[in-house]
Design an enzyme around this catalytic site. Sequence first.
Site, short mmCIF file in Angstrom:
data_model
loop_
_atom_site.label_atom_id
_atom_site.label_comp_id
_atom_site.label_asym_id
_atom_site.label_seq_id
_atom_site.Cartn_x
_atom_site.Cartn_y
_atom_site.Cartn_z
N ASP A 118 128.97 -19.64 -1.25
CA ASP A 118 129.80 -19.27 -0.09
C ASP A 118 129.11 -18.19 0.74
O ASP A 118 129.63 -17.78 1.78
CB ASP A 118 131.22 -18.87 -0.52
CG ASP A 118 131.26 -17.70 -1.48
OD1 ASP A 118 130.18 -17.20 -1.87
OD2 ASP A 118 132.37 -17.27 -1.86
N SER A 119 127.92 -17.78 0.31
CA SER A 119 127.07 -16.95 1.17
C SER A 119 126.79 -17.66 2.49
O SER A 119 126.34 -17.03 3.45
CB SER A 119 125.74 -16.63 0.46
OG SER A 119 125.14 -17.82 -0.02
N ASP A 124 130.38 -23.34 -4.86
CA ASP A 124 131.24 -22.15 -4.97
C ASP A 124 132.66 -22.47 -4.57
O ASP A 124 132.90 -23.04 -3.49
CB ASP A 124 130.73 -21.06 -4.01
CG ASP A 124 129.88 -20.01 -4.69
OD1 ASP A 124 129.83 -19.97 -5.94
OD2 ASP A 124 129.24 -19.23 -3.96
N GLU A 165 134.47 -16.49 -9.05
CA GLU A 165 134.19 -15.07 -9.27
C GLU A 165 135.35 -14.41 -10.02
O GLU A 165 136.50 -14.74 -9.78
CB GLU A 165 134.00 -14.36 -7.93
CG GLU A 165 132.84 -14.90 -7.13
CD GLU A 165 132.65 -14.17 -5.80
OE1 GLU A 165 133.34 -13.15 -5.55
OE2 GLU A 165 131.80 -14.63 -5.01
N LYS A 178 131.57 -22.81 -9.28
CA LYS A 178 131.43 -21.39 -9.64
C LYS A 178 132.61 -20.63 -9.07
O LYS A 178 133.05 -20.89 -7.95
CB LYS A 178 130.11 -20.83 -9.08
CG LYS A 178 129.92 -19.34 -9.35
CD LYS A 178 128.48 -18.87 -9.16
CE LYS A 178 128.07 -18.64 -7.73
NZ LYS A 178 128.88 -17.61 -7.04
N GLU A 236 125.53 -10.41 -10.83
CA GLU A 236 124.98 -9.90 -9.56
C GLU A 236 125.06 -8.38 -9.53
O GLU A 236 126.10 -7.78 -9.82
CB GLU A 236 125.79 -10.50 -8.40
CG GLU A 236 125.31 -10.03 -7.04
CD GLU A 236 125.83 -10.88 -5.87
OE1 GLU A 236 126.51 -11.89 -6.11
OE2 GLU A 236 125.55 -10.50 -4.72
O1 KIV Z 1 127.21 -17.37 -2.59
C1 KIV Z 1 126.12 -17.14 -3.11
O2 KIV Z 1 125.06 -17.39 -2.54
C2 KIV Z 1 126.12 -16.56 -4.44
C3 KIV Z 1 124.83 -15.99 -4.94
C4 KIV Z 1 124.60 -14.69 -4.29
C5 KIV Z 1 124.79 -15.90 -6.41
O3 KIV Z 1 127.12 -16.51 -5.08
#
Ligand code: KIV
Length: 276
Positions: free
Chosen positions: A57-58, A96, A127, A125, A194
């Site tokens: 989600d970056s 994500d 968090e 993934k 992280e």
């Molecule tokens: O969203 C992302 O790119 C991430 C990485 C920084 C691990 O979660």
Amino acid sequence: MSVITVHRSTTSRKPLTLQRLRTMHAQGEKITMLTAYDATFARVLDEAGVDCLLVGDSLGMVLQGQATTVPVTLEDMAYHVRCVARGNRAGWVIGDLPFGSYQESKEQALRSAAVLMQAGAHMVKLEGGGWTTETVRFLTERGIPVCGHLGLTPQSVHALGGWRVQGRDDKAAALLKEHAHALADAGAAMLVLELVPSPLAASIAKELAIPVIGIGAGPDCSGQVLVLHDALGLHEKPARFVRDFLQGSNGIAHAVRRFVDAVKDGSFPDPELHTY
Ligand code: KIV
């Protein structure tokens, strides 16, 4: 109008599996992960031998220009997972779960995870610490591989008070470790750490049977992940843990292969330069 096709090399590797990733962790073979958001970069990463393609989600920050990952929606994520899945052949694709798509209930998480799995993800993934274990178990029992994410969890950046290293004092380190074990016990098949001090990340990676992938977490994790744009030197103010692999490379594909080589041979991250 020119038509861009996703060209492929003729060399191929076997598709990565969860079992293989676990074996790599057990045998100390480093795992490589980069973020990918579209089919062309997915193909470049896949052909360079990157083990895991994270549709992070970056993308909210590097593609959409947002200040944080918080505004990213499930629809955004599904679109980019679909794009990456089309360009990838053998890499392990992780999607994500964005902010607000899994926090409400385990049922909400299942509905959101199903969207990403149907878009082409092999794993989702999410968090968070102890409070996510019930959700991790629920998804795992229903055939959805889950990667946890501890330390600096960007979706909570406002609650955490900024982009800062987590688990620095003894109490915070013990809590983070407890959460890592709880996630693994609940069935998480991978964990991202992280912005965590290297010794803490090293001891978690040693204690868990699942791969622990670090970003700003030192060299002794099972593998390393970077945001692709950071690895290609596109960040205006790169964090300490970032290395620009494009510098000195002969193009993007070469830079990605240098990332793979540096993680595999243990020369990235450098304990002096890239760790806390
Ligand atoms: O969203 C992302 O790119 C991430 C990485 C920084 C691990 O979660």
